[in-house]
Design a protein around this motif. Structure first.
Motif, PDB file in Angstrom:
ATOM      1  N   ASN A 308       0.834  -1.190   0.000  1.00 13.93           N
ATOM      2  CA  ASN A 308       0.000   0.000   0.000  1.00 13.93           C
ATOM      3  C   ASN A 308       0.875   1.247   0.000  1.00 13.93           C
ATOM      4  N   LEU A 309       0.995   1.902  -1.156  1.00 16.29           N
ATOM      5  CA  LEU A 309       1.886   3.054  -1.299  1.00 16.29           C
ATOM      6  C   LEU A 309       1.402   4.270  -0.524  1.00 16.29           C
ATOM      7  N   ALA A 310       0.125   4.286  -0.145  1.00 16.77           N
ATOM      8  CA  ALA A 310      -0.398   5.440   0.596  1.00 16.77           C
ATOM      9  C   ALA A 310       0.305   5.623   1.932  1.00 16.77           C
ATOM     10  N   ARG A 311       0.824   4.528   2.482  1.00 14.95           N
ATOM     11  CA  ARG A 311       1.448   4.614   3.811  1.00 14.95           C
ATOM     12  C   ARG A 311       2.696   5.493   3.808  1.00 14.95           C
ATOM     13  N   SER A 312       3.309   5.706   2.619  1.00 16.16           N
ATOM     14  CA  SER A 312       4.522   6.531   2.540  1.00 16.16           C
ATOM     15  C   SER A 312       4.245   7.913   1.966  1.00 16.16           C
ATOM     16  N   ALA A 313       2.975   8.274   1.811  1.00 12.32           N
ATOM     17  CA  ALA A 313       2.619   9.559   1.212  1.00 12.32           C
ATOM     18  C   ALA A 313       2.425  10.635   2.273  1.00 12.32           C
ATOM     19  N   GLN A 314       2.492  11.907   1.821  1.00  8.81           N
ATOM     20  CA  GLN A 314       2.072  13.022   2.665  1.00  8.81           C
ATOM     21  C   GLN A 314       0.622  13.337   2.339  1.00  8.81           C
ATOM     22  N   VAL A 315      -0.135  13.724   3.357  1.00  9.01           N
ATOM     23  CA  VAL A 315      -1.567  13.927   3.197  1.00  9.01           C
ATOM     24  C   VAL A 315      -1.916  15.392   3.378  1.00  9.01           C
ATOM     25  N   SER A 316      -2.743  15.925   2.498  1.00  6.70           N
ATOM     26  CA  SER A 316      -3.332  17.249   2.696  1.00  6.70           C
ATOM     27  C   SER A 316      -4.831  17.133   2.448  1.00  6.70           C
ATOM     28  N   VAL A 317      -5.617  17.857   3.236  1.00  2.58           N
ATOM     29  CA  VAL A 317      -7.073  17.767   3.151  1.00  2.58           C
ATOM     30  C   VAL A 317      -7.676  19.161   3.146  1.00  2.58           C
ATOM     31  N   SER A 318      -8.887  19.260   2.650  1.00  4.61           N
ATOM     32  CA  SER A 318      -9.574  20.554   2.625  1.00  4.61           C
ATOM     33  C   SER A 318      -9.939  21.019   4.022  1.00  4.61           C
ATOM     34  N   SER A 319     -10.158  20.088   4.942  1.00  3.54           N
ATOM     35  CA  SER A 319     -10.407  20.424   6.349  1.00  3.54           C
ATOM     36  C   SER A 319     -10.372  19.151   7.164  1.00  3.54           C
ATOM     37  N   GLN A 320     -10.274  19.286   8.482  1.00  6.98           N
ATOM     38  CA  GLN A 320     -10.369  18.133   9.363  1.00  6.98           C
ATOM     39  C   GLN A 320     -11.138  18.535  10.614  1.00  6.98           C
ATOM     40  N   TYR A 321     -11.947  17.616  11.118  1.00  3.36           N
ATOM     41  CA  TYR A 321     -12.822  17.907  12.248  1.00  3.36           C
ATOM     42  C   TYR A 321     -12.024  18.230  13.502  1.00  3.36           C
ATOM     43  N   SER A 322     -10.979  17.450  13.775  1.00  8.20           N
ATOM     44  CA  SER A 322     -10.105  17.664  14.925  1.00  8.20           C
ATOM     45  C   SER A 322      -8.857  16.825  14.718  1.00  8.20           C
ATOM     46  N   ALA A 323      -7.914  16.916  15.644  1.00  4.50           N
ATOM     47  CA  ALA A 323      -6.686  16.130  15.531  1.00  4.50           C
ATOM     48  C   ALA A 323      -6.974  14.634  15.536  1.00  4.50           C
ATOM     49  N   ASN A 324      -8.037  14.231  16.208  1.00  2.62           N
ATOM     50  CA  ASN A 324      -8.394  12.808  16.248  1.00  2.62           C
ATOM     51  C   ASN A 324      -8.984  12.321  14.930  1.00  2.62           C
ATOM     52  N   TYR A 325      -9.340  13.265  14.056  1.00  7.20           N
ATOM     53  CA  TYR A 325      -9.907  12.922  12.751  1.00  7.20           C
ATOM     54  C   TYR A 325      -9.101  13.586  11.640  1.00  7.20           C
ATOM     55  N   GLY A 327      -6.255  14.252   8.527  1.00  2.61           N
ATOM     56  CA  GLY A 327      -6.063  13.619   7.239  1.00  2.61           C
ATOM     57  C   GLY A 327      -5.160  12.404   7.302  1.00  2.61           C
ATOM     58  N   SER A 328      -4.181  12.420   8.210  1.00  2.00           N
ATOM     59  CA  SER A 328      -3.254  11.288   8.320  1.00  2.00           C
ATOM     60  C   SER A 328      -3.960  10.003   8.726  1.00  2.00           C
ATOM     61  N   LYS A 329      -5.147  10.115   9.327  1.00  3.27           N
ATOM     62  CA  LYS A 329      -5.893   8.921   9.730  1.00  3.27           C
ATOM     63  C   LYS A 329      -6.357   8.107   8.524  1.00  3.27           C
ATOM     64  N   ALA A 330      -6.418   8.750   7.352  1.00 13.39           N
ATOM     65  CA  ALA A 330      -6.869   8.045   6.148  1.00 13.39           C
ATOM     66  C   ALA A 330      -5.811   7.100   5.605  1.00 13.39           C
ATOM     67  N   ILE A 331      -4.582   7.164   6.117  1.00 16.37           N
ATOM     68  CA  ILE A 331      -3.526   6.264   5.628  1.00 16.37           C
ATOM     69  C   ILE A 331      -2.818   5.564   6.785  1.00 16.37           C
ATOM     70  N   ASP A 332      -3.513   5.413   7.935  1.00 16.57           N
ATOM     71  CA  ASP A 332      -2.872   4.828   9.122  1.00 16.57           C
ATOM     72  C   ASP A 332      -3.023   3.318   9.211  1.00 16.57           C
ATOM     73  N   GLN A 337     -13.518   0.805  11.164  1.00 14.62           N
ATOM     74  CA  GLN A 337     -13.820   1.031  12.566  1.00 14.62           C
ATOM     75  C   GLN A 337     -14.314   2.463  12.742  1.00 14.62           C
ATOM     76  N   HIS A 338     -15.571   2.609  13.100  1.00 18.47           N
ATOM     77  CA  HIS A 338     -16.133   3.948  13.255  1.00 18.47           C
ATOM     78  C   HIS A 338     -15.499   4.637  14.457  1.00 18.47           C
ATOM     79  N   ASN A 339     -15.103   5.897  14.238  1.00 20.21           N
ATOM     80  CA  ASN A 339     -14.482   6.748  15.273  1.00 20.21           C
ATOM     81  C   ASN A 339     -13.093   6.277  15.676  1.00 20.21           C
ATOM     82  N   ASN A 340     -12.480   5.441  14.874  1.00 18.26           N
ATOM     83  CA  ASN A 340     -11.107   5.009  15.141  1.00 18.26           C
ATOM     84  C   ASN A 340     -10.365   4.942  13.816  1.00 18.26           C
ATOM     85  N   GLY A 341      -9.350   5.804  13.637  1.00 17.56           N
ATOM     86  CA  GLY A 341      -8.570   5.800  12.409  1.00 17.56           C
ATOM     87  C   GLY A 341      -9.292   6.392  11.225  1.00 17.56           C
ATOM     88  N   GLU A 342     -10.177   7.362  11.453  1.00 17.00           N
ATOM     89  CA  GLU A 342     -10.938   7.972  10.365  1.00 17.00           C
ATOM     90  C   GLU A 342     -10.510   9.424  10.147  1.00 17.00           C
TER      91      GLU A 342
END
Length: 680
Positions: A308-325, A327-332, A337-342
């Motif tokens: 999975n090449l996404a694991r070595s990418a940098q992530v940028s997003v238009s917005s994020q709800y909080s640090a717990n949500y 953009g990096s959570k999309a490649i972790d 799992q709802h509310n975990n790693g999203e």
């Protein structure tokens, strides 16, 4: 008002303990009046620990009208009339709220019938007078029930009066055709129920998936371990809970004994009846009794994501709800799992996310996982690549299952997903964004199961929709669509053969995603004489990946050695490696074609959205030969053969069960393309 409710249902509860997500077996409760007229009851059930709620019960009157528990009317003459009765309260909304996160409930069933009820006598009369085909009284009313209550997964058959096999089989098949699962809740007449399950599942494999056995009152001598109740589907034993009945600790002991005696048969438990202990501490105590008796087991190990090449990418997003949500959570690597790693956007219905690499990478596959909740959903989007190309994205599955998009290999430094169709909420995002290929711009291995292969198998279900060729059709994880099902086998085999040798190093297997047919173990056998043992396959549509040192072969066979169910098979059999095929011999694949901005290569649909009629204009250079329309359950709705030189189609949906989204599949001798149709 009748306050009662019968046996239980469903299955596989995901519930949380700290940060560890565990899988429980069926933990169900029957409930009636306490459900439709009490907001506090809805909230209590959501936090109870029960994963299935059976809403008890529907009755059918002599005119065909459907009422709920004789308390208020629901459906008449193909129209929903429940909102006209003040006693119905917020019935539709309350049932929808049962599944809204945070909740332990992941399946809802409508009970139908009861002791002394005449519902199945009425059904027998309608069957004999007009049948259950499209346009008939019963069909129209249950079609409207399906449309009004989309959150309801199954119909729970509690016939305790009529036991007419012909009409009940026909009625249950009709429900299956409308998209309902079916369950039964017997206490006697095991031969009747066995015949019902066998006949319905022969026509709709895996549709009747739960046997909720009454082990109280008239069924006090029953238990799920008895051979007479072994119908090849999940057995769930039920007890009667209330302060003057059995206590939570007593029920836990009984169910623990069931599990210890026949763990392979006893798939959970249910409680009758919520109305007698609603809004008391006993609700959570009874759920905990079942969940403790049927001990939780860890979920299947995550799919190997080393490629999975996404694991070595940098992530940028238009917005994020909080640090717990973020953009990096999309490649972790945490998914489903709802509310975990999203990654969740901050108030956006149409957010964007981009992955960027420091050096070029070659990619040919992307898998997207939506946030698995009922509030946020990605209904469509576009993948943009740094080389200027783009790939359309249709709806993402909202149940945690990944959606795969394959395309010709392209060398890029970034890829971006723009959500163009958001469903419901303002915090759309992703659970995971996976990208496959190879780093450094080199070409990667591909799924050679799609490359000029032939398929052999020990058997196949007589319906061609479940033929052996479906294991290599590129359709993954869709129950009833693109699956190979054996014909009455628990331990079948299937083999992929090539005319020339391939060097391979990975096999990915996908079980049929239903709770009836399961692969608990098997063996891969290769034409070079080597063998690899395979542990249990996930039964939720996820992949089972087996990697090994390179081997050059002309065939690979997968043999099930520990299967359960009558029609064990596979959703997909993928084999990854390299080959020496000429370009003109490239494999036929199920792909989403790229937009090329050339008018002669585009498929046009209009009007879209449409009401009943939709036109399809075909590109002249594609030479499509067939057009198929599917609903979102994977059921084939409409089909046309395309003649040579034909470049226009018209589909009439006037007599098609209404849905908001359909998928149009166009096929030629090299590829299949998918296009979304929206009905208003």
């Amino acid at each position: 008002m009748k306050k009662l409710v019968n046996s239980i249902i469903l299955a596989v509860l995901l519930f949380f303990a700290g940060n560890n997500i565990l899988i429980a077996q069926v933990s169900a409760v029957y409930g009636g009046g306490a459900i439709y007229n009490s907001n506090t009851s809805i909230n209590e059930l959501r936090s109870s620990g029960f994963n299935t709620v059976i809403v008890w019960t529907l009755h059918i009157e002599s005119t065909g009208k459907i009422n709920f528990n004789y308390d208020f009317d629901l459906i008449d003459n193909g129209q929903y009339i429940g909102g006209n009765d003040p006693e119905s309260g917020n019935f539709v909304n309350n049932l929808a709220r049962l599944k809204q996160a945070p909740t332990s409930v992941n399946r809802i069933e409508f009970g139908i019938g009861a002791a002394g009820a005449q519902t199945f006598n009425v059904l027998k009369s309608f069957y004999e007078s007009e049948g259950f085909g499209p346009g008939t009284t019963i069909y129209k009313n249950f079609k409207k029930l399906r449309e009004t209550f989309p959150m309801v997964d199954a119909i729970n058959n509690d016939d305790e009066v009529t036991y007419d096999l012909a009409s009940t089989v026909a009625f249950t098949k009709m429900l299956a055709s409308l998209g309902f699962k079916n369950a039964i809740v017997p206490y006697n007449r095991d031969s009747f129920w066995r015949s019902l399950v066998q006949q319905v599942n022969a026509a709709y494999p895996g549709n009747v998936d739960r046997n909720y056995i009454q082990c109280y009152a008239g069924g006090a001598g029953n238990n799920p371990c008895q051979t007479k109740w072994d119908f090849g589907i999940t057995n769930i034993g039920g007890r009667w809970g209330a302060s003057n009945r059995e206590s939570p600790s007593q029920i836990q002991n009984v169910m623990q004994n069931w599990k210890n005696s026949c763990s392979s048969k006893a798939g959970g438990g249910f409680i009758w009846i919520y109305d007698e202990f609603d809004n008391t501490p006993q609700t959570a105590q009874y759920a905990n009794a079942i969940n403790t008796a049927f001990q939780n087991t860890p979920p299947p190990p995550p799919t190997n994501t080393s490629g999975n090449l996404a694991r070595s990418a940098q992530v940028s997003v238009s917005s994020q709800y909080s640090a717990n949500y973020s953009g990096s959570k999309a490649i972790d690597g945490i998914k489903q799992q709802h509310n975990n790693g999203e990654w969740a956007s901050n108030g956006e219905k149409l957010p964007k996310i981009r992955l960027t690499w420091n050096q070029p990478v070659s990619v040919n596959k992307i898998i997207l996982y939506d946030r698995p909740n009922a509030t946020d959903g990605v209904g469509g989007g576009i993948l943009y690549f740094s080389d200027g190309s783009q790939v359309p994205v249709d709806f993402l599955f909202n149940n945690g299952q990944g959606k795969e998009f394959t395309f010709n290999s392209k060398t890029i430094t970034w890829v971006q997903l723009d959500v163009t169709d958001g469903i419901n909420s303002l915090n759309n995002g992703l659970s995971e964004f996976e990208v496959y290929g190879s780093s450094g711009g080199s070409s990667s291995s591909s799924n050679v199961a799609l490359n000029n292969s032939s398929i052999t198998a020990s058997s196949q279900y007589p319906n061609n929709a479940f033929s052996k060729e479906k294991v290599a059709d590129g359709i993954v994880g869709k129950h009833g669509n693109g699956e190979w099902a054996s014909n009455g086998e628990s331990n079948p085999y299937v083999q992929i053969n090539w005319n020339s040798a391939y060097t391979i190093n990975k096999v990915v297997l996908f079980d049929r995603p239903n709770a009836t047919d399961k692969i608990n173990g098997g063996t891969l056998t290769f034409s070079d004489g080597s063998r690899i043992n395979v542990a249990a396959l996930p039964n939720n549509g996820a992949a089972k990946e087996i990697t090994f040192a390179n081997k050059t072969v002309t065939a690979v066979r997968f043999t099930v050695t520990n299967g359960s169910g009558y029609n064990v098979g596979l959703s997909e059999f993928q084999v990854f490696g390299t080959n020496a095929l000429r370009k003109s011999q490239q494999p036929k694949q199920e792909t989403i074609t790229e937009n090329t901005n050339q008018t002669n290569s585009k498929v046009s649909t209009f009007p879209n959205p449409f009401k009943n009629l939709v036109n399809v204009m075909l590109p002249v250079n594609k030479k499509y030969t067939s057009a198929e329309v599917y609903n979102l359950t994977g059921q084939l709705i409409l089909k046309q053969t395309i003649s040579e030189g034909q470049n226009a189609l018209e589909f009439n949906f006037k007599n098609v069960a209404r849905s908001s989204i359909y998928l149009l599949r166009l096929t030629n001798d090299k590829e299949s393309t998918m296009h979304k149709l929206i009905r208003k």
